[in-house]
Design a protein around this motif. Structure first.
Motif, PDB file in Angstrom:
ATOM      1  N   LEU A 228       8.952  17.903  -8.481  1.00 23.35           N
ATOM      2  CA  LEU A 228       8.789  19.330  -8.201  1.00 23.35           C
ATOM      3  C   LEU A 228       8.873  19.563  -6.688  1.00 23.35           C
ATOM      4  O   LEU A 228       8.463  18.722  -5.894  1.00 23.35           O
ATOM      5  N   ASN A 229       9.401  20.716  -6.295  1.00 21.45           N
ATOM      6  CA  ASN A 229       9.505  21.049  -4.874  1.00 21.45           C
ATOM      7  C   ASN A 229       9.364  22.557  -4.681  1.00 21.45           C
ATOM      8  O   ASN A 229       9.151  23.307  -5.647  1.00 21.45           O
ATOM      9  N   LYS A 230       9.501  23.000  -3.438  1.00 26.17           N
ATOM     10  CA  LYS A 230       9.298  24.417  -3.110  1.00 26.17           C
ATOM     11  C   LYS A 230      10.217  25.332  -3.898  1.00 26.17           C
ATOM     12  O   LYS A 230       9.816  26.424  -4.316  1.00 26.17           O
ATOM     13  N   SER A 231      11.441  24.923  -4.106  1.00 23.90           N
ATOM     14  CA  SER A 231      12.407  25.791  -4.786  1.00 23.90           C
ATOM     15  C   SER A 231      11.982  26.118  -6.211  1.00 23.90           C
ATOM     16  O   SER A 231      12.301  27.197  -6.725  1.00 23.90           O
ATOM     17  N   HIS A 232      11.233  25.217  -6.849  1.00 25.02           N
ATOM     18  CA  HIS A 232      10.798  25.460  -8.223  1.00 25.02           C
ATOM     19  C   HIS A 232       9.772  26.587  -8.321  1.00 25.02           C
ATOM     20  O   HIS A 232       9.497  27.079  -9.427  1.00 25.02           O
ATOM     21  N   PHE A 233       9.204  27.000  -7.173  1.00 24.93           N
ATOM     22  CA  PHE A 233       8.195  28.055  -7.175  1.00 24.93           C
ATOM     23  C   PHE A 233       8.745  29.366  -6.607  1.00 24.93           C
ATOM     24  O   PHE A 233       7.983  30.285  -6.305  1.00 24.93           O
ATOM     25  N   GLN A 234      10.069  29.453  -6.483  1.00 24.80           N
ATOM     26  CA  GLN A 234      10.693  30.656  -5.944  1.00 24.80           C
ATOM     27  C   GLN A 234      10.982  31.707  -7.015  1.00 24.80           C
ATOM     28  O   GLN A 234      11.023  32.902  -6.719  1.00 24.80           O
ATOM     29  N   SER A 235      11.186  31.276  -8.242  1.00 25.36           N
ATOM     30  CA  SER A 235      11.485  32.226  -9.323  1.00 25.36           C
ATOM     31  C   SER A 235      11.095  31.606 -10.656  1.00 25.36           C
ATOM     32  O   SER A 235      10.899  30.393 -10.763  1.00 25.36           O
ATOM     33  N   SER A 236      11.027  32.434 -11.684  1.00 22.87           N
ATOM     34  CA  SER A 236      10.655  31.945 -13.013  1.00 22.87           C
ATOM     35  C   SER A 236      11.733  31.013 -13.570  1.00 22.87           C
ATOM     36  O   SER A 236      11.417  30.024 -14.243  1.00 22.87           O
ATOM     37  N   GLU A 237      12.995  31.297 -13.277  1.00 25.10           N
ATOM     38  CA  GLU A 237      14.078  30.436 -13.759  1.00 25.10           C
ATOM     39  C   GLU A 237      13.999  29.045 -13.137  1.00 25.10           C
ATOM     40  O   GLU A 237      14.191  28.022 -13.815  1.00 25.10           O
TER      41      GLU A 237
END
Length: 225
Positions: free
Chosen positions: A87-96
């Motif tokens: 998991l990384n920051k990008s995974h928390f940017q949007s629901s998709e």
């Protein structure tokens, strides 16, 4: 004799004239130059010059505070994401993107994403970060159903609860008193792949943690690493 009298009269007249003249000069008011406008102008100029300097000092202080706060937030983010390898920051940017962190293109659930989620230092913080992601109508509905089901669980007392849904992912955490089977019934709030972890405390209290992943058929679960 006549000459002396004339001289005396002249002196007397001159004396009276001098006395009258100087007495009049002494009683006339002294008119000073009008300096009030000059003083007001000087005061206003001085005040105007001072105010911008004060404003600049205040702006500088506020700017420094904002930069300091931003640095603290950045450090907190780095500490949080340094716990993960998948998991990384990008995974928390949007629901998709959050969903893609747990489910691959083939529909298999990422085992490493689950392991990292349950190993996280602050599970509630993880939930808060998911809660900051914009929710779709479907995710908002799932979260509402999760909340209703949580407070309808029978045979247990629930407290210190937190939960959130985004994309196909829901996380929940709560402390409870009662049997584990009753707590596990929460997975039935919709059709889900269900992954739970129950931690027992020193004084008999229990903490329930779960990851629920939306699916049309829970029996089709497959894991990928």
């Amino acid at each position: 004799m006549l000459k002396s009298i004339i001289t005396f009269v002249c002196v007397l007249f001159f004396t009276f004239f001098c006395y009258t003249y100087f007495n009049q000069q002494a009683t006339e008011p002294i008119i000073l130059p009008d300096i009030a406008p000059t003083m007001n102008s000087e005061l206003q100029t001085s005040s105007d010059n001072h105010i911008p300097n004060t404003d600049k000092e205040i702006i500088a202080e506020v700017t420094n505070n904002i930069e300091f706060t931003t640095n603290l937030v950045d450090e907190d983010n780095e500490d949080f994401f340094n716990q993960f390898t998948h998991l990384n920051k990008s995974h928390f940017q949007s629901s998709e993107q959050l969903t893609s962190g747990f489910i691959n293109k083939d529909g298999a659930v990422s085992q490493i994403a689950l392991e990292e989620t349950f190993r996280v230092n602050d599970f509630e913080n993880f939930i808060e970060r998911i809660n900051s992601i914009e929710k779709s109508e479907d995710a908002a509905m799932r979260e509402s159903l999760l909340s209703e089901s949580l407070y309808k669980l029978e045979g247990i007392h629930v407290y210190s609860e937190s939960y959130s849904c985004a994309g196909k992912i829901c996380l929940v955490s709560f402390n409870f008193d009662g049997n584990d089977e009753s707590a596990s019934e929460l997975s039935k709030f919709t059709d889900n792949y269900s992954f739970t972890n129950i931690i027992e405390g020193e004084h008999g209290s229990k903490q329930f943690r779960a990851v629920y992943i939306e699916t049309d058929d829970p029996s089709t679960l497959s894991l990928s690493y």
